[in-house]
Each structure stands twice: as C-alpha cells, then as structure tokens.
Design an enzyme around this catalytic site. Structure first.
Site, PDB file in Angstrom:
ATOM      1  N   HIS A 159      11.588 -11.960   5.142  1.00  0.00           N
ATOM      2  CA  HIS A 159      12.233 -10.813   4.494  1.00  0.00           C
ATOM      3  C   HIS A 159      11.216  -9.720   4.150  1.00  0.00           C
ATOM      4  O   HIS A 159      11.447  -8.561   4.380  1.00  0.00           O
ATOM      5  CB  HIS A 159      12.982 -11.266   3.231  1.00  0.00           C
ATOM      6  N   ARG A 160      10.124 -10.047   3.543  1.00  0.00           N
ATOM      7  CA  ARG A 160       9.010  -9.162   3.184  1.00  0.00           C
ATOM      8  C   ARG A 160       9.256  -8.254   1.992  1.00  0.00           C
ATOM      9  O   ARG A 160       8.373  -7.497   1.611  1.00  0.00           O
ATOM     10  CB  ARG A 160       8.545  -8.312   4.375  1.00  0.00           C
ATOM     11  N   ASP A 161      10.451  -8.271   1.397  1.00  0.00           N
ATOM     12  CA  ASP A 161      10.683  -7.417   0.226  1.00  0.00           C
ATOM     13  C   ASP A 161      11.712  -8.062  -0.704  1.00  0.00           C
ATOM     14  O   ASP A 161      12.632  -7.396  -1.174  1.00  0.00           O
ATOM     15  CB  ASP A 161      11.151  -6.032   0.666  1.00  0.00           C
ATOM     16  N   LEU A 162      11.544  -9.339  -0.946  1.00  0.00           N
ATOM     17  CA  LEU A 162      12.509 -10.047  -1.782  1.00  0.00           C
ATOM     18  C   LEU A 162      12.250  -9.725  -3.251  1.00  0.00           C
ATOM     19  O   LEU A 162      11.140  -9.896  -3.753  1.00  0.00           O
ATOM     20  CB  LEU A 162      12.389 -11.560  -1.539  1.00  0.00           C
TER      21      LEU A 162
ATOM     22  N   ASN B 153      17.315  -6.676  -4.307  1.00  0.00           N
ATOM     23  CA  ASN B 153      17.752  -7.008  -2.948  1.00  0.00           C
ATOM     24  C   ASN B 153      18.595  -8.277  -2.912  1.00  0.00           C
ATOM     25  O   ASN B 153      18.762  -8.891  -1.869  1.00  0.00           O
ATOM     26  CB  ASN B 153      16.551  -7.137  -2.009  1.00  0.00           C
TER      27      ASN B 153
END
Length: 109
Positions: free
Chosen positions: A80-83, A87
């Site tokens: 995901h890289r932006d949890l 989000n």
C-alpha cells in the site's frame, strides 16, 4: 499513464472484504472516471475521534480486519505504501462496536 494502468490492474485483482472494490474505469480524451464501492460511513479516523476511544475488543476487531487485508495484498505482491487512519473507510456508520466494516482505500490513484 503506465503507472496508472499498473495500479488499476493491481486494484482490479484485489478481492477481499476489507479492501475497497474497483468496479470499472472509463477513460476519455481528457478525464478518467473510476467507479468504486460506495463507502457511506466516512473515515475510521473521524469515527475514532467522534467516539473518543475504542474498547480493546473493537480495536482488536478493526486491526484484525486491516491486517487480514494487508496479508492478502502482500500474498499478491502488492503493497500500500500510505496506510494511515484517513485511508481506512467505513462501509456505513456502525450501529454497535461489532458492526464496524472497515476497508483499505487510496492505492495511489
């Protein structure tokens, strides 16, 4: 555009109860329309702030759902890289502590 297609392909391949569903994508000369699952409950972050605190059972239930989705994504070599709480969306406003349906959103699109 190549990255967009790669992300759309990845999102289309994800079918998990705690990951938002992508239904369709329409591309015109100047716009891209993305049709996704309707999430009427708002952000998990807002739910927690409004509620004040979560009891241990409710927090554990939410973390278990998110963790299950992450394990599933990782099994498909997708990260995901932006949890973050913003989000994570709720399918609907929970009526009880056991009624929380949380889904991961925002895959960089």
């Amino acid at each position: 555009m190549e990255q967009f297609h790669r992300e759309i392909t990845a999102l289309r391949s994800l079918k998990h109860p705690n990951i938002i569903r992508l239904y369709d994508v329409y591309v015109t000369n100047d716009k891209i329309f993305i049709v996704m699952e309707l999430m009427e409950g708002g952000e998990l972050f807002d739910y927690v702030v409004e509620k004040g605190t979560l009891n241990e059972e409710e927090a554990a239930r939410i973390v278990r759902k998110v963790t299950s989705a992450l394990v599933y994504m990782h099994s498909k070599n997708i990260i995901h890289r932006d949890l973050k709480p913003e989000n994570l969306l709720l399918r609907h406003k929970p009526r009880t502590a056991s009624d929380v349906e949380v889904k991961i959103i925002d895959f960089g699109l």
